[in-house]
Design a protein around this motif. Structure first.
Motif, PDB file in Angstrom:
ATOM      1  N   THR A  10       0.811  -1.219   0.000  1.00 24.90           N
ATOM      2  CA  THR A  10       0.000   0.000   0.000  1.00 24.90           C
ATOM      3  C   THR A  10       0.843   1.268   0.000  1.00 24.90           C
ATOM      4  O   THR A  10       0.288   2.372   0.010  1.00 24.90           O
ATOM      5  N   ALA A  11       2.166   1.143  -0.028  1.00 23.68           N
ATOM      6  CA  ALA A  11       3.043   2.304   0.155  1.00 23.68           C
ATOM      7  C   ALA A  11       2.789   3.445  -0.833  1.00 23.68           C
ATOM      8  O   ALA A  11       2.751   4.612  -0.429  1.00 23.68           O
ATOM      9  N   PRO A  12       2.612   3.184  -2.129  1.00 22.06           N
ATOM     10  CA  PRO A  12       2.390   4.316  -3.040  1.00 22.06           C
ATOM     11  C   PRO A  12       1.158   5.136  -2.692  1.00 22.06           C
ATOM     12  O   PRO A  12       1.222   6.370  -2.573  1.00 22.06           O
ATOM     13  N   ALA A  13       0.016   4.477  -2.498  1.00 26.34           N
ATOM     14  CA  ALA A  13      -1.209   5.211  -2.179  1.00 26.34           C
ATOM     15  C   ALA A  13      -1.170   5.784  -0.772  1.00 26.34           C
ATOM     16  O   ALA A  13      -1.599   6.928  -0.536  1.00 26.34           O
ATOM     17  N   ALA A  14      -0.660   5.006   0.180  1.00 30.17           N
ATOM     18  CA  ALA A  14      -0.615   5.485   1.562  1.00 30.17           C
ATOM     19  C   ALA A  14       0.278   6.706   1.699  1.00 30.17           C
ATOM     20  O   ALA A  14      -0.051   7.652   2.429  1.00 30.17           O
ATOM     21  N   SER A  15       1.409   6.712   1.005  1.00 32.03           N
ATOM     22  CA  SER A  15       2.297   7.870   1.099  1.00 32.03           C
ATOM     23  C   SER A  15       1.693   9.090   0.417  1.00 32.03           C
ATOM     24  O   SER A  15       1.887  10.226   0.874  1.00 32.03           O
ATOM     25  N   GLN A  16       0.942   8.887  -0.660  1.00 27.22           N
ATOM     26  CA  GLN A  16       0.237  10.010  -1.286  1.00 27.22           C
ATOM     27  C   GLN A  16      -0.816  10.578  -0.343  1.00 27.22           C
ATOM     28  O   GLN A  16      -0.969  11.798  -0.223  1.00 27.22           O
ATOM     29  N   LEU A  17      -1.536   9.691   0.336  1.00 29.98           N
ATOM     30  CA  LEU A  17      -2.537  10.126   1.304  1.00 29.98           C
ATOM     31  C   LEU A  17      -1.884  10.883   2.451  1.00 29.98           C
ATOM     32  O   LEU A  17      -2.326  11.985   2.831  1.00 29.98           O
ATOM     33  N   ALA A  18      -0.814  10.309   3.028  1.00 28.17           N
ATOM     34  CA  ALA A  18      -0.140  10.950   4.152  1.00 28.17           C
ATOM     35  C   ALA A  18       0.483  12.280   3.741  1.00 28.17           C
ATOM     36  O   ALA A  18       0.446  13.260   4.506  1.00 28.17           O
ATOM     37  N   THR A  19       1.055  12.340   2.548  1.00 24.51           N
ATOM     38  CA  THR A  19       1.646  13.593   2.061  1.00 24.51           C
ATOM     39  C   THR A  19       0.590  14.689   1.964  1.00 24.51           C
ATOM     40  O   THR A  19       0.805  15.828   2.406  1.00 24.51           O
ATOM     41  N   ALA A  20      -0.574  14.366   1.394  1.00 26.56           N
ATOM     42  CA  ALA A  20      -1.643  15.358   1.271  1.00 26.56           C
ATOM     43  C   ALA A  20      -2.123  15.824   2.641  1.00 26.56           C
ATOM     44  O   ALA A  20      -2.355  17.031   2.852  1.00 26.56           O
ATOM     45  N   LEU A  21      -2.265  14.900   3.589  1.00 24.34           N
ATOM     46  CA  LEU A  21      -2.708  15.265   4.928  1.00 24.34           C
ATOM     47  C   LEU A  21      -1.693  16.152   5.632  1.00 24.34           C
ATOM     48  O   LEU A  21      -2.038  17.150   6.281  1.00 24.34           O
ATOM     49  N   LEU A  22      -0.412  15.810   5.509  1.00 26.48           N
ATOM     50  CA  LEU A  22       0.623  16.578   6.192  1.00 26.48           C
ATOM     51  C   LEU A  22       0.769  17.983   5.611  1.00 26.48           C
ATOM     52  O   LEU A  22       0.928  18.966   6.345  1.00 26.48           O
ATOM     53  N   LEU A  23       0.701  18.081   4.283  1.00 32.82           N
ATOM     54  CA  LEU A  23       0.884  19.379   3.629  1.00 32.82           C
ATOM     55  C   LEU A  23      -0.409  20.184   3.547  1.00 32.82           C
ATOM     56  O   LEU A  23      -0.380  21.356   3.157  1.00 32.82           O
ATOM     57  N   GLY A  24      -1.546  19.565   3.896  1.00 34.06           N
ATOM     58  CA  GLY A  24      -2.821  20.260   3.791  1.00 34.06           C
ATOM     59  C   GLY A  24      -3.235  20.511   2.363  1.00 34.06           C
ATOM     60  O   GLY A  24      -3.868  21.534   2.051  1.00 34.06           O
TER      61      GLY A  24
END
Length: 368
Positions: A328-342
């Motif tokens: 799940t790393a590609p999608a999970a990291s995209q999700l986490a990146t969006a959440l962290l950067l707002g």
């Protein structure tokens, strides 16, 4: 004292993939307690992409990750990270229930005998999941670290977090060697050590539980095993797959509660794995070539955790990936990146509800 916008604790697949997403946008560093990144769960994973694994919510992240793993951008990797082999979910009677989005078809006894010569009579049927694929974990992890560094990110190994406190809008992080770092945002991507890191930072833990998983490499007295499908059972008591022409990787699918540690296989778990394997096929075992263990970490609801802590908003969680953190790393990291950067999520994950994985779900309402 080195100062960053974001400091990520943990350089495994969770920390490196998130770091690759935010470096270049935020001044970012990864601090890794061990001598190299991926020492624990990431480096010991026998990872495969199996869409059905982890339940319907995790399947959303897995499905959204498939194209990136199979056809990565040219500036990320020249080669695919996947090698398709398919998976057989064996059953004595009732077939397993898979998420409705997963492609699968029923195989009867004659199909099983063709794919797994020597399969014992008790296994009557199976669901075949054709999309299952091996993942080149080392190459994927290295590619994320390479992108992170290329975008200006710094990796510091042998850098164990000792304590952290927040004042004047900054985290002040003390490492075990006495050095001090500062950052506006602190990311907990520490895997099995997630709750321990939270406590060291004065943050209330979420109850992330490490569990030991055993793997065994067997040399078998027959050839032609490399391209076997992944084989498991509906009750979740074993899985094995071909590794070489005469070798397999086998697990008893154990999840043994443990403290965070440098996990090692125990004799009883290796014996259990072999006993279960011998109940599936009549293949002669010539040798146990090696065995090892890794730690999987789970939240109480067995879903991963991505997002800012509701009680400490500058503390970001990227933990609880269980056994599906690689796939799940590609999608999970995209999700986490969006959440962290707002920011708005990447188009590949726009249909995924981030609230499914938010830390708030694990925090009592009265404690928020």
């Amino acid at each position: 004292m080195a100062d960053y916008d974001v400091l990520i604790v943990g350089g495994g697949i969770a920390g490196s993939s998130l770091g690759a997403g935010i470096a270049g946008v935020r001044r970012t560093a990864i601090i890794e307690a061990e001598s190299y990144c991926g020492f624990h769960a990431t480096g010991r994973s026998a990872a495969f992409w199996l869409e059905s694994y982890g339940g319907p919510q995790v399947a959303l992240l897995s499905a959204a990750s498939r194209d990136f793993l199979e056809n990565p951008p040219p500036d990320f990797s020249d080669l695919s990270f996947l090698r398709t082999r398919g998976a057989l979910h064996l059953a004595r009677d009732e077939l397993p229930q898979l998420p409705p989005t997963v492609e699968a078809r029923i195989f009867e006894r004659s199909d099983l005998e063709r794919l797994i010569p020597g399969i014992r009579a008790q296994w009557r049927r199976a669901l075949f999941e054709p999309g299952c694929a091996d993942i080149d974990v080392a190459a994927l992890h290295a590619a994320y670290l390479r992108r992170f560094r290329a975008k200006g990110g710094r990796v510091a190994t042998d850098s164990r977090l000792q304590s952290a406190s927040r004042a004047n809008g900054k985290w002040r992080v003390r490492l075990e060697d006495g050095s001090i770092l500062s950052a506006a945002v602190l990311v907990n991507a520490a895997g099995a050590w997630a709750d321990a890191v939270a406590e060291a930072c004065g943050v209330v833990p979420l109850g992330i539980a490490p569990k030991r998983r055993t793997m065994v490499q067997l040399r078998i007295g027959r050839a032609g095993l490399r391209d076997l499908p992944l084989v498991d059972d509906a009750d979740g008591t074993f899985y094995f797959k071909g590794e070489g022409d005469r070798t397999i990787w086998l697990s008893p699918h154990d999840e043994i509660d443990t403290d965070p540690c440098d996990a090692a296989a125990e004799e009883i778990d290796v014996a259990t794995a072999i006993d279960r394997f011998e109940r599936v096929v009549d293949w002669p075992i010539e040798a146990v070539e090696r065995s090892w263990a890794g730690l999987r970490s789970f939240a109480s609801d067995r879903l991963p955790v991505y997002g800012f802590d509701p009680r400490t908003p500058s503390f970001f969680w990227s933990v609880g990936q269980g056994g599906f953190g690689i796939q799940t790393a590609p999608a999970a990291s995209q999700l986490a990146t969006a959440l962290l950067l707002g920011e708005q999520p990447h188009e590949t994950i726009q249909a995924i509800d981030a609230r499914l994985f938010a830390p708030e779900r694990l925090v009592p309402v009265t404690a928020r």
